[in-house]
Design a protein around this motif. Structure first.
Motif, PDB file in Angstrom:
ATOM      1  N   ILE A 139       0.315  -1.683   0.080  1.00 48.87           N
ATOM      2  CA  ILE A 139       0.485  -0.214  -0.240  1.00 48.87           C
ATOM      3  C   ILE A 139       1.006   1.282  -0.139  1.00 48.87           C
ATOM      4  O   ILE A 139       2.388   1.167   0.623  1.00 48.87           O
ATOM      5  CB  ILE A 139      -1.275   0.074   1.209  1.00 48.87           C
ATOM      6  N   ALA A 140       0.704   2.438  -0.734  1.00 48.06           N
ATOM      7  CA  ALA A 140       1.297   3.196  -0.415  1.00 48.06           C
ATOM      8  C   ALA A 140      -0.040   5.109  -0.880  1.00 48.06           C
ATOM      9  O   ALA A 140      -0.905   4.630  -0.926  1.00 48.06           O
ATOM     10  CB  ALA A 140       1.925   3.742  -1.901  1.00 48.06           C
ATOM     11  N   ILE A 141       0.435   5.428   0.596  1.00 47.26           N
ATOM     12  CA  ILE A 141      -0.223   6.722   0.791  1.00 47.26           C
ATOM     13  C   ILE A 141       0.594   7.812   0.146  1.00 47.26           C
ATOM     14  O   ILE A 141       1.891   7.994   0.449  1.00 47.26           O
ATOM     15  CB  ILE A 141      -0.010   6.599   2.600  1.00 47.26           C
ATOM     16  N   VAL A 142      -0.927   7.885  -1.553  1.00 47.45           N
ATOM     17  CA  VAL A 142      -0.114   9.210  -2.252  1.00 47.45           C
ATOM     18  C   VAL A 142      -0.815  10.336  -1.897  1.00 47.45           C
ATOM     19  O   VAL A 142      -1.906  10.504  -1.811  1.00 47.45           O
ATOM     20  CB  VAL A 142       0.557   8.695  -3.823  1.00 47.45           C
ATOM     21  N   GLY A 143      -0.779  11.816  -3.066  1.00 48.30           N
ATOM     22  CA  GLY A 143      -1.239  12.692  -3.198  1.00 48.30           C
ATOM     23  C   GLY A 143      -0.534  14.267  -2.068  1.00 48.30           C
ATOM     24  O   GLY A 143      -0.070  13.274  -1.755  1.00 48.30           O
ATOM     25  N   ASP A 144      -1.587  15.553  -1.845  1.00 44.77           N
ATOM     26  CA  ASP A 144      -0.967  16.381  -1.642  1.00 44.77           C
ATOM     27  C   ASP A 144      -2.170  15.914  -0.698  1.00 44.77           C
ATOM     28  O   ASP A 144      -3.181  14.757  -0.361  1.00 44.77           O
ATOM     29  CB  ASP A 144      -0.924  17.578  -2.118  1.00 44.77           C
ATOM     30  N   PRO A 145      -1.992  16.859   0.788  1.00 43.35           N
ATOM     31  CA  PRO A 145      -2.883  17.070   2.157  1.00 43.35           C
ATOM     32  C   PRO A 145      -4.305  16.686   1.519  1.00 43.35           C
ATOM     33  O   PRO A 145      -4.051  17.705   0.233  1.00 43.35           O
ATOM     34  CB  PRO A 145      -2.401  17.713   2.748  1.00 43.35           C
ATOM     35  N   LYS A 146      -5.060  16.347   2.340  1.00 45.79           N
ATOM     36  CA  LYS A 146      -6.547  16.179   1.680  1.00 45.79           C
ATOM     37  C   LYS A 146      -7.414  17.958   1.909  1.00 45.79           C
ATOM     38  O   LYS A 146      -8.424  18.146   2.872  1.00 45.79           O
ATOM     39  CB  LYS A 146      -7.534  15.743   2.171  1.00 45.79           C
ATOM     40  N   ASP A 147      -6.459  18.614   0.853  1.00 56.52           N
ATOM     41  CA  ASP A 147      -7.024  19.956   1.434  1.00 56.52           C
ATOM     42  C   ASP A 147      -8.002  20.225   0.231  1.00 56.52           C
ATOM     43  O   ASP A 147      -8.810  21.774  -0.082  1.00 56.52           O
ATOM     44  CB  ASP A 147      -5.289  20.907   0.915  1.00 56.52           C
ATOM     45  N   HIS A 148      -8.884  19.387  -0.822  1.00 54.00           N
ATOM     46  CA  HIS A 148      -9.530  19.736  -2.222  1.00 54.00           C
ATOM     47  C   HIS A 148     -10.076  18.652  -1.710  1.00 54.00           C
ATOM     48  O   HIS A 148     -10.464  17.462  -1.386  1.00 54.00           O
ATOM     49  CB  HIS A 148      -8.775  19.500  -3.230  1.00 54.00           C
ATOM     50  N   SER A 149     -11.731  19.297  -2.197  1.00 51.86           N
ATOM     51  CA  SER A 149     -12.941  17.728  -2.359  1.00 51.86           C
ATOM     52  C   SER A 149     -13.854  18.719  -3.280  1.00 51.86           C
ATOM     53  O   SER A 149     -14.329  19.809  -3.555  1.00 51.86           O
ATOM     54  CB  SER A 149     -13.647  17.600  -0.857  1.00 51.86           C
ATOM     55  N   THR A 150     -14.507  17.389  -3.748  1.00 51.16           N
ATOM     56  CA  THR A 150     -15.722  18.182  -4.528  1.00 51.16           C
ATOM     57  C   THR A 150     -16.724  18.297  -3.625  1.00 51.16           C
ATOM     58  O   THR A 150     -17.288  19.391  -3.928  1.00 51.16           O
ATOM     59  CB  THR A 150     -15.750  16.822  -5.058  1.00 51.16           C
ATOM     60  N   ARG A 151     -17.256  18.261  -2.081  1.00 47.54           N
ATOM     61  CA  ARG A 151     -18.312  18.629  -1.464  1.00 47.54           C
ATOM     62  C   ARG A 151     -17.791  20.352  -0.905  1.00 47.54           C
ATOM     63  O   ARG A 151     -18.513  20.718  -2.015  1.00 47.54           O
ATOM     64  CB  ARG A 151     -18.070  17.857   0.148  1.00 47.54           C
ATOM     65  N   ASP A 152     -16.331  20.350  -1.192  1.00 45.42           N
ATOM     66  CA  ASP A 152     -16.054  21.153  -0.909  1.00 45.42           C
ATOM     67  C   ASP A 152     -16.421  22.722  -1.733  1.00 45.42           C
ATOM     68  O   ASP A 152     -16.551  23.313  -1.970  1.00 45.42           O
ATOM     69  CB  ASP A 152     -14.462  22.331   0.123  1.00 45.42           C
TER      70      ASP A 152
END
Length: 161
Positions: A139-152
């Motif tokens: 398992i790899a945890i990837v990407g940037d911090p979860k500062d973006h969401s479709t909900r927002d």
């Protein structure tokens, strides 16, 4: 020369493609999500996932599973449209739409070398960790911090900001 974009394939065709890739010595990364209104967080997640292996498969929730997960009024875009948008990204090799409540059955069928999840998870909180561990994947945890969401993003559109 225009690069061939990721191909939208059914499960059986995906299994054939993965078999051919493995025969050619290529490694396989797997990412999944709803991808309803593609945004920069999705791009960063998928680009980082693609860096984990030679090929990137992206599994997209079908419309009914998005409704179950996200609620009434979702998805905004159909599964076919979401698949086409994700497939247009140069980091994506294959896109498959799935209807099951989780990607567990797909992971068991494909057995990717690495299962990539976003930074809203840790290796210990990935729901499919036992499946991946059982077949010897990582398992790899990837990407940037979860500062973006479709909900927002939808809330901002609704407010007009």
């Amino acid at each position: 020369m225009r690069r061939r974009v990721g191909e939208i394939v059914g499960r059986d065709e995906l299994l054939r493609r993965v078999s051919g890739d493995r025969t050619a010595g290529r490694t396989i990364a797997f990412a999944n999500g709803c991808f309803d209104l593609l945004h920069v967080g999705h791009i960063r997640y998928l680009e980082a996932a693609a860096d984990e292996a030679d090929r990137l498969i992206v599994a997209i929730n079908d419309d009914e599973s998005v409704r179950r997960l996200k609620g009434e009024g979702r998805p905004i875009l159909s599964a076919e449209d979401r698949a086409e948008l994700v497939g247009a990204l140069r980091c994506v090799d294959y896109v498959v739409i799935f209807a099951e409540p989780t990607v567990g059955p797909l992971l068991e069928a494909i057995r990717p070398d690495v299962h990539c999840k976003g930074t809203d998870y840790t290796v210990d909180t990935v729901p499919e960790r036992d499946i991946v561990k059982a077949y010897g994947g990582r398992i790899a945890i990837v990407g940037d911090p979860k500062d973006h969401s479709t909900r927002d993003l939808l809330a901002r559109i609704e407010r007009g900001t």
